[in-house]
Design an enzyme around this catalytic site. Structure first.
Site, PDB file in Angstrom:
ATOM      1  N   HIS A  42       0.825  -1.214   0.000  1.00  0.00           N
ATOM      2  CA  HIS A  42       0.000   0.000   0.000  1.00  0.00           C
ATOM      3  C   HIS A  42       0.859   1.264   0.000  1.00  0.00           C
ATOM      4  CE1 HIS A  42       0.091  -0.022   4.565  1.00  0.00           C
ATOM      5  NE2 HIS A  42       0.054   1.282   4.367  1.00  0.00           N
TER       6      HIS A  42
ATOM      7  N   ASP B 225       1.120  -7.654   2.267  1.00  0.00           N
ATOM      8  CA  ASP B 225       1.231  -6.212   2.004  1.00  0.00           C
ATOM      9  C   ASP B 225       2.698  -5.782   1.891  1.00  0.00           C
ATOM     10  OD1 ASP B 225       0.859  -3.508   1.794  1.00  0.00           O
ATOM     11  OD2 ASP B 225      -0.593  -3.362   3.433  1.00  0.00           O
TER      12      ASP B 225
ATOM     13  N   SER C  41       4.118   2.174   8.423  1.00  0.00           N
ATOM     14  CA  SER C  41       3.883   1.201   7.369  1.00  0.00           C
ATOM     15  C   SER C  41       5.175   0.956   6.627  1.00  0.00           C
ATOM     16  CB  SER C  41       2.831   1.713   6.399  1.00  0.00           C
ATOM     17  OG  SER C  41       1.572   1.350   6.854  1.00  0.00           O
TER      18      SER C  41
HETATM   19  N1  ARG Z   1      -4.833   0.698   7.705  1.00  0.00           N
HETATM   20  C1  ARG Z   1      -3.562   0.742   7.032  1.00  0.00           C
HETATM   21  C2  ARG Z   1      -2.990   2.164   7.117  1.00  0.00           C
HETATM   22  O1  ARG Z   1      -3.453   2.964   7.861  1.00  0.00           O
HETATM   23  C3  ARG Z   1      -3.657   0.264   5.627  1.00  0.00           C
HETATM   24  C4  ARG Z   1      -4.386   1.136   4.653  1.00  0.00           C
HETATM   25  C5  ARG Z   1      -4.410   0.630   3.241  1.00  0.00           C
HETATM   26  N2  ARG Z   1      -5.329  -0.493   3.060  1.00  0.00           N
HETATM   27  C6  ARG Z   1      -6.672  -0.383   2.806  1.00  0.00           C
HETATM   28  N3  ARG Z   1      -7.390  -1.468   2.708  1.00  0.00           N
HETATM   29  N4  ARG Z   1      -7.284   0.772   2.649  1.00  0.00           N
HETATM   30  O2  ARG Z   1      -2.345   2.743   6.303  1.00  0.00           O
HETATM   31  N1  GLU Z   2      -1.235   1.400   7.659  1.00  0.00           N
HETATM   32  C1  GLU Z   2      -0.549   2.396   8.433  1.00  0.00           C
HETATM   33  C2  GLU Z   2       0.426   3.205   7.587  1.00  0.00           C
HETATM   34  O1  GLU Z   2       0.231   3.380   6.408  1.00  0.00           O
HETATM   35  C3  GLU Z   2       0.111   1.764   9.593  1.00  0.00           C
HETATM   36  C4  GLU Z   2      -0.924   1.328  10.518  1.00  0.00           C
HETATM   37  C5  GLU Z   2      -1.027   2.211  11.747  1.00  0.00           C
HETATM   38  O2  GLU Z   2      -1.545   3.321  11.680  1.00  0.00           O
HETATM   39  O3  GLU Z   2      -0.550   1.717  12.776  1.00  0.00           O
HETATM   40  O4  GLU Z   2       1.383   3.759   8.078  1.00  0.00           O
END
Ligand code: ARG
Ligand code: GLU
Length: 767
Positions: free
Chosen positions: A89, A225, A658
């Site tokens: 991502h 991921d 991330s």
């Molecule tokens: N929750 C993760 C973050 O905050 C992954 C976001 C990307 N994935 C998604 N299904 N939208 O970045």
């Molecule tokens: N998915 C998050 C990011 O893009 C990390 C998850 C979190 O916030 O801990 O950095």
């Protein structure tokens, strides 16, 4: 009966003391202070390295393998040829840019089979930290003389510019200087930024994004991921703009990758660039977030997401147009829901109130403290009171009004109108119009006016109905009366009359402006409304918001000093601010709900279970993956016929982490961080060791996908694969040569089987 209860109470008290002293996994620590603050604790928890092995300016250390990826994610070096590992991502935008209908890398994945196939990404950067320094004294020089926060800030900014310049003049380095503990301290990071970063590999979205929004922020998780890039350097291994002559960068250190995997309670360390946390907020602030802001923002996004879902289901074109927007709206929406659940479960507001009572008692016990901190709590209360109506107004403007694409887009025309109104030279007006012309194509490519019109009707409706009428911009208040609450009717009128709902219409307005005909924009109903909301924001909301926040910054700065004096024994870590930090914890399961226990790892088996739910599009998988599963063709990466996929640990992480490496006690890579569990998203405000877990892709799943799924074994050969007791230290690593998967295969299998047997035996003994 009574004695039983008392016993239970004492037991609980004991337990809680035990827990809090045994597991302060909370914290995002400054690399240069590890020795002083964390080394012994980390070693007690299992770390076999020293603080100097993690961060040092005199010798190569783990930090030399860590980069800020594009400024929004983290990445790590995993080969001597500059191979960079981050999340799928995080590299999603790049993969998307290289994709077309003929070469759909998003759907099919991308693998460069040799270096000449690696794809450049203009604008993408990877930044190493050369060293860091405490510059508090230099930055605060003269700041005491300031009479206001604004004055103080001006002095500080001047100092920051001077100190940064002095530290980097004559070098190709950059300097990042940020406040810590609300400006009580300042640290400088010296950076080295590489600019030729090429895409090497990405799995198909059905692996890299497996589970999509359905599983986002959730455990158990099965997302592969990850993606691979490579840093290229100019002569002397230094940063250079893209050139076909650039050579793969030779990092000072790259992380060896462990094939031994993880077990419960293993030490873990996450090294990366966490973005933003607010751990020291008072109960007043959290109450506002919990009771006012989060519910409002969740409600507004709920409404919007339902409308988008419906239109995206009905049309493939709309689905593609809104895929990325939907994902980002849903990401924060889901996070806030989890945050509120976590705050409730941990009783955070009460706990903060308790801390504040303690603080007040401590202050009142001493006249000097009383003088210094005596009015702090009343001032906090007063200032948060002053935000009554302001916070909610701001939330609705940001989320409801600007959640309407047309309103947000039209607000972007304000500068052009200002230039016209102020009778600026035509050349300036034309330049601004041309800028808007260039941006138009990008905006309208992913814009569907009929969908946005429905969003308008619903969101303006919420804005009008949810807020106290005196908090509304005049234009919205009168619209409510004029349309008798029928905002669909209002939407029809605005969208049928505005020129800003199509690229052709927008370009017509801009062409007219360039030709000196300037009334089109001023009379456009979308622009009029956007402008009214924007000026309401700037005159009725922003001034109070800014001045109260200035006050609060000073209050928090004082509060931090007070708390740190009161809790002499406690180790404080500063809030995340997108600078390099270390978090550490252990591989650990958790209980999300009464009666539910979650294991600490997942396997390919779980992917098959989810894939069997044929009605969930997020769970569709590639045929090749199923084939490998059926043949159990896991190479040296599987354990006892299982293929590990993801795991959780109690590291304190946030957005920006991330792509961060998850590192074991020996300094070896065991996984790549990509998310947090739902219950744990509250850790941006308060850390609850029972509930907060970071989620990582198991490094062995990454290797399996690269090698077995993608057939890109040449990349695995570049990496340094190791087993349990090999040191992950730079020096040792440099001596140790890369082993190929083939060499490891048999030996590894035997070793891993032995380890698994031992683990089973241990588990049986414990039970
Ligand atoms: N929750 C993760 C973050 O905050 C992954 C976001 C990307 N994935 C998604 N299904 N939208 O970045
Ligand atoms: N998915 C998050 C990011 O893009 C990390 C998850 C979190 O916030 O801990 O950095």
């Amino acid at each position: 009966m009574i004695s039983k209860r008392i016993f239970a109470f004492i037991a609980a008290a004991f337990l809680s003391v035990g827990i809090s002293s045994a597991r302060p996994d909370e914290g995002m620590w400054l690399p240069m202070l590890l020795k002083q603050l964390n080394e012994s604790d980390m070693q007690k928890k299992g770390l076999k390295l020293s603080a100097d092995d993690i961060y040092s300016v005199n010798q190569s250390s783990l930090k030399d393998a860590i980069v800020s990826f594009g400024g929004f994610c983290t990445g790590e070096m995993i080969s001597s040829e500059g191979l960079l590992l981050t999340n799928h991502h995080c590299g999603f935008g790049q993969v998307q840019q290289h994709s077309s209908v003929e070469n759909d890398y998003l759907t099919n994945g991308f693998w460069a089979m040799n270096k000449s196939q690696e794809l450049p990404n203009p604008g993408l950067t990877a930044t190493f930290i050369v060293r860091m320094e405490d510059v508090t004294k230099q930055i605060l020089a003269g700041a005491d003389a300031a009479k206001t926060e604004a004055e103080r800030e001006a002095i500080i900014q001047k100092n920051i510019a001077a100190v940064g310049k002095q530290a980097t003049t004559g070098t190709h380095y950059g300097a990042v200087i940020r406040p810590y503990f609300y400006g009580n301290e300042y640290y400088m990071y010296i950076t080295e930024t590489y600019k030729d970063i090429r895409l090497v590999g990405a799995p198909p979205s059905s692996i890299g994004k497996f589970g999509g929004d359905t599983d986002n922020w959730m455990w158990p998780r099965h997302t592969g991921d990850f993606s691979l890039f490579r840093i290229y350097a100019g002569p002397n291994n230094e940063p250079a703009e893209y050139s076909p002559n650039n050579k793969p960068y030779k990092p000072k250190h790259h992380l060896p990758i462990s094939l031994s995997g993880i077990k419960e309670n293993d030490f873990t360390l996450v090294f990366g660039f966490p973005g933003r946390t607010n751990e020291y907020l008072t109960s007043h602030a959290i109450e506002e977030i919990y009771k006012v802001s989060n519910p409002a923002k969740i409600k507004i996004r709920d409404t919007k997401l339902q409308l988008l879902d419906k239109d995206m289901k009905a049309s493939d074109a709309v689905r593609i147009q809104y895929a990325a927007k939907h994902a980002s709206i849903a990401n924060a929406w889901k996070k806030w829901i989890g945050e509120n659940r976590g705050l409730r479960k941990a009783n955070t507001i009460q706990k903060k109130k308790e801390l504040e009572r303690q603080f007040t008692t401590w202050v009142n016990a001493d006249p000097t403290r009383k003088q210094q901190y005596g009015n702090l709590m009343t001032e906090f209360e007063k200032n948060y009171k002053a935000l009554d109506g302001i916070t909610i107004s701001r939330d609705y403007i940001m989320e409801a009004a600007n959640g309407i694409e047309l309103i947000r887009y039209a607000t972007g025309y304000a500068k052009l109108q200002q230039l016209i109104d102020s009778k600026a030279p035509q050349a300036e007006i034309t330049a601004e119009a041309e800028k808007l012309e260039r941006a138009a194509a990008g905006f309208f490519k992913d814009y569907n006016a009929p969908t946005d019109r429905k969003v308008f009707a619903a969101l303006i409706g919420l804005y009008y109905n949810d807020l106290d009428k005196k908090l509304l911009p005049e234009a919205v208040r009168t619209a409510g009366t004029k349309y008798k609450g029928d905002f669909a009717k209002m939407a029809d009128e605005v969208y049928s009359k505005s020129n800003l709902t199509s690229e052709a219409g927008a370009k017509k307005i801009l062409a007219d402006v360039k030709a000196g005909k300037t009334t089109g924009l001023k009379n456009d109903p979308a622009f009029i409304l956007a402008n009214a909301i924007d000026s309401h924001y700037k005159t009725q909301v922003l001034p109070t918001y800014t001045s109260v926040n200035d006050n609060l910054n000073l209050l928090y700065r004082t509060y931090m000093t007070g708390l740190r004096t009161m809790q002499q024994d406690k180790k404080f870590y500063p809030d995340a601010n997108s600078t390099l930090r270390v978090a550490y914890g252990k591989v650990e399961p958790y209980e999300p709900l009464d009666g539910v226990q979650y294991n600490y790892y997942t396997t390919l088996e779980g992917i098959m279970e989810k894939a069997a739910m044929t009605d969930v599009p997020d769970y569709v998988i590639p045929a090749k993956l199923r084939e490998l599963y059926e043949k159990k063709d896991y190479g040296p990466y599987g354990v006892n016929g299982e293929m590990p996929v993801a795991f959780i640990a109690s590291n304190h992480t946030t957005g920006g982490n991330s792509g961060s490496p998850v590192i074991n006690a020996n300094g070896q890579l065991i996984g790549t961080n990509f998310d947090r569990n739902w219950e744990g998203t509250m850790s941006d405000i308060a850390y609850n060791p029972d509930q907060v877990r970071n989620i990582a892709v198991d490094a062995r799943y990454m290797l399996f996908i690269v090698d077995k799924f993608a057939g890109a074994g040449h990349l695995v050969k570049e990496m340094t694969l190791v087993t349990d007791n090999t040191s992950g230290l730079p020096q040792v690593d440099a001596r140790k040569k890369t082993e190929t998967t083939k060499e490891l295969s048999k030996r590894e299998k035997r070793k891993l089987e032995k380890a698994a047997k031992k683990k089973k035996k241990e588990a049986a003994e414990v039970n």
